[in-house]
Design an enzyme around this catalytic site. Structure first.
Site, PDB file in Angstrom:
ATOM      1  N   HIS A  70      41.017  -6.751  -3.733  1.00  0.00           N
ATOM      2  CA  HIS A  70      41.997  -7.212  -2.723  1.00  0.00           C
ATOM      3  C   HIS A  70      43.466  -6.758  -3.143  1.00  0.00           C
ATOM      4  CE1 HIS A  70      38.955  -9.180  -0.091  1.00  0.00           C
ATOM      5  NE2 HIS A  70      38.451  -9.519  -1.126  1.00  0.00           N
ATOM      6  N   CYS A 101      43.721  -3.329   0.607  1.00  0.00           N
ATOM      7  CA  CYS A 101      44.757  -3.348   1.730  1.00  0.00           C
ATOM      8  C   CYS A 101      45.945  -3.216   1.262  1.00  0.00           C
ATOM      9  CB  CYS A 101      44.549  -5.010   2.148  1.00  0.00           C
ATOM     10  SG  CYS A 101      43.103  -5.453   2.629  1.00  0.00           S
TER      11      CYS A 101
END
Lengths: 297, 502
Positions: A164, A206
Site C-alpha cells: 500500500h 497506489c
C-alpha cells in the site's frame, strides 16, 4: 570541514610515444571473444522483491511478489542472487483454505509457493531499517549471506516493490512508511559505492509513479503502476479463497514474461509497449531520464 | 568527529621500482658506428625519455624530470655495453626533489626479471629496438595502471571478467556428472590439486589467500539442450551463459562475505558425448572449456565411452594425469579471473621470461601486485571521500568516535604505502594498501552509519502542530485572560474585584 587534498588526477608519467599496446590477445582473438560478451558492462543479475503489507486481506501483495519471484527464477537468477522479502505468511495462514499453497490465479493451476522457495526477510523482519541497511550494505556482522545484497559495479539489479502506498511513500506493515526521498538517497549511496551497474525499479502500489520522483542516480530505469491521485487495482477475485489474488499491473507484467525465455532478445521498449491501460485501469509510466541505454536495445 | 588529514596524492603510486635484466648471447653486437660508451648513454637516455613526465619541458629546458630513472649496470656497477654478457637495466624510483635514484634494497634486488634476447644471424638486435622494447614494456605497465584507476568503468573484456580484489577467496572444484546411472565418475582431486594448483596458489599468496574445497555431484541436469551434430553434440555461444544450472546445482556458498570462484568439470551423459563448444567442427583450442566472468570456469570432459575391450564403460576415474590439462585450463582461467595480465613479447627480438612451473612468472606477479595496489589505494581514497561527503550531507546522523579512528588509521596506512614505495618495498606497500582499503570500507559500512530517515520541516510541523496547538489553547487563553485582568487592575476599572457573594 577541511578540504581533502586528494589528487585523483594523475601526473602524466608517460610521454606521448605512439608505442603499440602490449596486448596479449591478438586482435582477431579479441573479436571472437567479443561476441560472447553482453553489450553493457554487467556480469551478474540480482533481484530484490519486496512485499510490505501484512494481514490476510493483502494476500494479493504476497502473491504478486511470489509470482515475480517465480518468473525471475525461471529466467535464470539463482536464489543466491535473489532477496525475497515477504511481510506476512499466507501459505500457512490460519485463514488459508488451501494451506501450504499460494495462488495468483483463481484457476489454482500453479502453486507459486511450491517446494523450492527461499524467503530471505520474513514477517516482522521486513522493516524500513532492514531495507535501507540491506541496500546500503550496512548490515550487522552477524547477518547471514542470503540477507546481504552482495552486488558490485557489474551487477544489474531488479527492484520490485508492492504494497500500500501513497504520494511519495510506501507503507510498511501498517506501522511505518518509507519516503521516496529515502529510496533515492539509498540509490545515491549505492552509486557512490559502485554497488550496481543498472537498476530496474518497478513499483505496484497506489500512486506508484511518485515513488520514483526523487531519483537522481544514473542508470536507474523506473516504472510505476499509477499516477499521482490514481489507485492501482486488483484483478482476479477468487471465490474459494474469498479475496483477490493478484494486482492488474503485476498481472500484465507476468503475462508478458510468460512469453519470454532465457535466451530471448526482447527489450524494455517491447515490455512497456505491451501495457494496456484498459486492463490495468490506471496509467503506468516509466522514467528513463537517468537510464544510460536506449530502451529498444 | 572530524577527519583532518588529507590523504597522500595518488601520483606517488606510480613511481614503482622495477629492475629488468637484459641478457643476450654471443652473436649480438653493437653496430660499428656507435661507441660502446655512447650506447650505454643512449640506452639510458632513451628509456628515461620514455619515462619522462613532461617531454616538452625536456625539449625546452634540456632538463629531465623523471619519476623513474634508468641506469645500465653490470653486476652492480656501471658498465660499457661492448660485448655480450649479462647486463641489467635498473629502473628505480626517484626521491622527490633529487635526481638521485633511491638506493636499491634487498627486496628490489630480488625482483630481477629477465629479458632474453635470442641471437639472430644478421648481428642481433640494434639499439633502437632495445630502447623501444624496454620503454614499451614500462609504458604499457603505466598505461594499465592508469586505466585501472580511471573514473569510468572500463568495459574491456579484461575488466569485465576479473573479480574485484579481496584478500581471501574461496575456490570450489566440482565434478558435475549429468547422469551417474549411465556412467559413474570419480577423480583424484586431492593429488591433482597438490600437483598443479597449490604451487600456483602459493606463488600468488602474496596477493590473496585461498580456501579450497571440492565436491562431486552425481546428478547435474543441464538447463539447455545441446545441438546434435554429426559426431556428438555442440554448444553455440548464446547457450553458454545458461549452461551453469544455478537453480539446481549445488553451488551456494556458506560464507557470509568471501567471494567464491567455482571451477566445474562437467561430464555429459553418454548420449551427448562428445560435447564440444563452438560449432560443428569443434572448439577453437585444444581444451573444451569456457570462463564465466566474475564467477569461475567450466571444462567439459569427454571421456571415452568404450573401455579397452570395446564394451561400454560404466565407470570412469579421472586420474592425476588425465586431470593435468583440466587443471592447466583451470589455472589459466584463474589467472584471468584474478586479474593477471599476460606479459607480451616486447618485440620480435625480445622475449619476456614467463614460463614457470607454477603458472605465474615474477613479472606477472609484480604487475598484479602493482595493479591491485593501485586499485586498493584508489578505492580507499574514494571510500574516504564518500564517507566525508555523506557525513557532511546527513546533518542528523551521529558519527561515533571509532569511525573517526578507523578513518584516521586508513589515512595512516595510505601514507605508509607511499613511504614503502619510496624505499622500494613493493610487497610491504601492497599489504599497507590492503589494510587501508579494508579500514576505509569498515568505516563506511559500519552498521551505525545509517542516517535518520527523511524528516523535513513540513513533516515536523504537520506532526507536532496538531498536538501543540490544541494543548496550547487553554494556556494561551488563560494568559490572555490574566493579562486583561492585570491591565484593568492597573487602570482601576476592575469593578469585579469584589469578594465572593454570600
Amino acid at each position: 570541514m577541511h578540504a581533502w587534498g586528494i589528487l585523483l588526477q594523475l601526473a602524466a608519467l608517460v610521454a606521448a610515444l605512439s608505442a603499440s599496446c602490449l596486448a596479449a590477445d591478438n586482435p582477431k582473438h579479441e573479436e571472437k571473444l567479443r561476441e560472447f560478451f553482453t553489450k553493457d558492462g554487467h556480469t551478474n543479475n540480482w533481484a530484490v522483491l519486496m512485499c510490505t503489507s501484512r494481514f490476510w486481506f493483502n494476500y494479493r501483495h504476497i502473491s504478486n511478489t511470489l509470482a515475480m519471484y517465480r518468473t525471475v527464477k525461471r529466467l535464470g537468477i539463482p536464489d543466491s542472487n535473489i532477496i525475497l522479502m515477504l511481510a506476512d505468511d499466507m501459505a500457512c495462514n490460519p485463514r488459508n483454505k488451501l494451506p501450504a499453497a499460494v495462488y495468483s490465479h483463481p484457476d489454482h493451476d500453479i502453486d507459486i509457493y511450491g517446494e523450492n522457495v527461499e524467503v530471505d526477510y520474513r514477517g516482522y523482519e521486513v522493516t524500513v531499517e532492514n531495507f535501507i541497511r540491506m541496500m546500503t550494505g550496512r548490515v550487522t556482522p552477524d547477518t547471514p549471506r542470503n540477507k546481504r545484497l552482495l552486488t558490485d559495479d557489474k551487477s544489474n539489479i531488479f527492484f520490485y516493490l508492492t504494497g500500500h502506498g501513497g504520494e511519495d511513500f510506501l507503507k510498511f506493515q501498517d506501522a511505518e512508511e518509507i519516503n521516496s526521498q529515502d529510496i533515492a538517497d539509498a540509490f545515491a549511496q549505492m552509486r557512490a559505492k559502485r554497488r550496481y551497474n543498472e537498476i530496474l525499479f518497478m513499483a505496484d502500489t497506489c500512486q506508484a509513479n511518485t515513488l520514483y520522483s526523487r531519483f537522481k542516480s544514473p542508470n536507474v530505469l523506473s516504472v510505476g503502476s499509477s499516477e499521482l491521485g490514481q489507485n492501482s487495482y486488483s484483478y482476479f477475485h477468487d471465490p474459494e479463497l474469498g479475496l483477490t489474488v493478484v494486482d492488474r499491473f503485476t498481472y500484465v507484467n507476468l503475462k508478458y514474461f510468460e512469453g519470454v525465455g532465457m535466451q530471448s532478445t526482447k527489450t524494455f521498449a517491447d515490455l512497456f509497449s505491451s501495457y494496456d491501460t484498459k486492463v490495468i485501469r490506471s496509467n503506468p509510466r516509466y522514467d528513463s531520464r537517468w537510464f544510460g541505454r536506449r530502451l529498444n536495445e | 568527529a572530524e577527519i583532518d588529514r588529507p590523504a597522500a596524492p595518488i601520483q606517488t603510486i606510480l613511481q614503482i621500482p622495477v629492475q629488468l635484466e637484459l641478457q643476450w648471447d654471443g652473436s649480438a653486437k653493437p653496430s660499428d658506428q656507435e661507441q660502446s660508451g655512447d650506447w650505454r648513454d643512449r640506452l639510458e637516455r632513451a628509456v628515461n625519455l620514455a619515462l619522462a613526465t613532461d617531454r616538452d619541458q625536456l625539449e625546452t629546458s634540456g632538463k629531465l624530470d623523471v619519476a623513474l630513472i634508468a641506469r645500465v649496470l653490470e653486476d652492480g656497477k656501471h658498465a660499457d655495453i661492448d660485448q655480450p654478457g649479462h647486463y641489467r637495466i635498473q629502473v628505480t624510483a626517484r626521491r622527490r626533489g633529487s635526481m638521485q635514484a633511491t638506493p636499491s634494497t634487498e627486496s628490489t634486488r630480488l625482483r630481477v626479471l629477465k629479458l632474453f634476447v635470442p641471437s639472430t644471424e644478421d648481428g642481433g638486435p640494434t639499439l633502437p629496438s632495445l630502447e623501444k622494447a624496454v620503454a614499451e614494456h614500462l609504458m604499457g605497465e603505466q598505461r594499465q595502471l592508469r586505466a585501472s584507476i580511471s573514473q569510468h568503468a572500463s568495459s574491456s573484456a579484461a575488466r569485465l571478467r576479473e573479480f574485484n580484489y579481496h584478500p581471501t577467496y574461496s575456490i570450489v572444484f566440482s565434478l558435475m556428472n549429468e547422469d551417474s546411472d549411465a556412467l559413474e565418475t570419480s577423480w583424484d582431486i586431492k593429488d591433482a590439486l597438490k600437483a598443479y594448483v597449490y604451487p600456483f596458489l602459493k606463488d600468488i599468496s602474496a596477493v590473496s589467500r585461498f580456501h579450497v574445497q571440492s565436491q562431486v555431484s552425481y546428478y547435474s541436469p543441464l538447463p539447455i539442450a545441446p545441438v546434435a551434430g554429426d559426431n556428438g553434440t555442440y554448444l553455440t555461444p548464446n547457450m553458454l551463459p545458461h549452461f551453469v544450472n544455478l537453480a539446481e546445482w549445488n553451488l551456494a556458498s556458506t560464507d557470509p562475505v568471501l567471494p567464491t570462484i567455482h571451477f566445474i568439470l562437467f561430464v555429459p551423459k553418454p548420449k551427448s558425448l562428445p560435447m564440444r563448444i563452438g560449432g560443428q567442427k569443434g572448439s577453437e583450442g585444444p581444451v573444451n572449456g569456457f570462463l564465466v566472468p566474475q564467477w569461475g570456469g567450466v571444462v567439459i570432459a569427454n571421456p571415452s565411452v568404450l573401455s579397452g575391450g570395446g564394451r561400454t564403460k560404466r565407470r570412469h576415474h579421472f586420474g592425476v594425469k588425465e586431470l593435468r590439462p583440466v587443471m592447466q585450463t583451470f589455472i589459466a582461467q584463474l589467472r584471468l579471473l584474478l586479474g593477471v595480465r599476460e606479459v607480451g613479447s616486447a618485440s620480435d627480438t625480445l622475449v619476456f621470461d614467463r614460463v614457470t612451473p607454477s603458472g605465474i612468472s615474477t613479472l606477472e606477479l609484480d604487475n598484479l601486485i602493482r595493479y591491485r595496489l593501485t586499485q586498493n589505494v584508489n578505492q580507499a581514497a574514494s571510500t574516504l571521500v564518500s564517507l566525508n561527503k555523506m557525513v557532511a550531507s546527513l546533518q542528523s546522523m551521529v558519527v561515533q568516535n571509532h569511525i573517526r579512528d578507523l578513518a584516521n588509521l586508513a589515512l595512516e596506512r595510505l601514507d605508509a604505502v607511499s613511504e614503502h614505495l619510496e624505499r622500494g618495498q613493493l610487497v610491504e606497500a601492497f599489504s599497507s594498501s590492503v589494510e587501508a582499503s579494508s579500514l576505509a570500507e569498515r568505516a563506511f559500512f559500519d552498521p551505525n552509519m545509517v542516517g535518520m530517515l527523511y524528516f523535513p520541516d513540513e513533516h515536523k510541523y504537520a506532526i507536532y502542530f496538531p498536538f501543540l496547538i490544541p494543548a496550547a489553547v487553554p494556556v494561551i487563553s488563560v494568559v490572555l485572560h490574566r493579562l486583561k485582568e492585570w491591565k484593568q487592575a492597573r487602570l482601576g476599572k476592575n469593578c469585579r474585584a469584589n469578594p465572593h457573594p454570600e
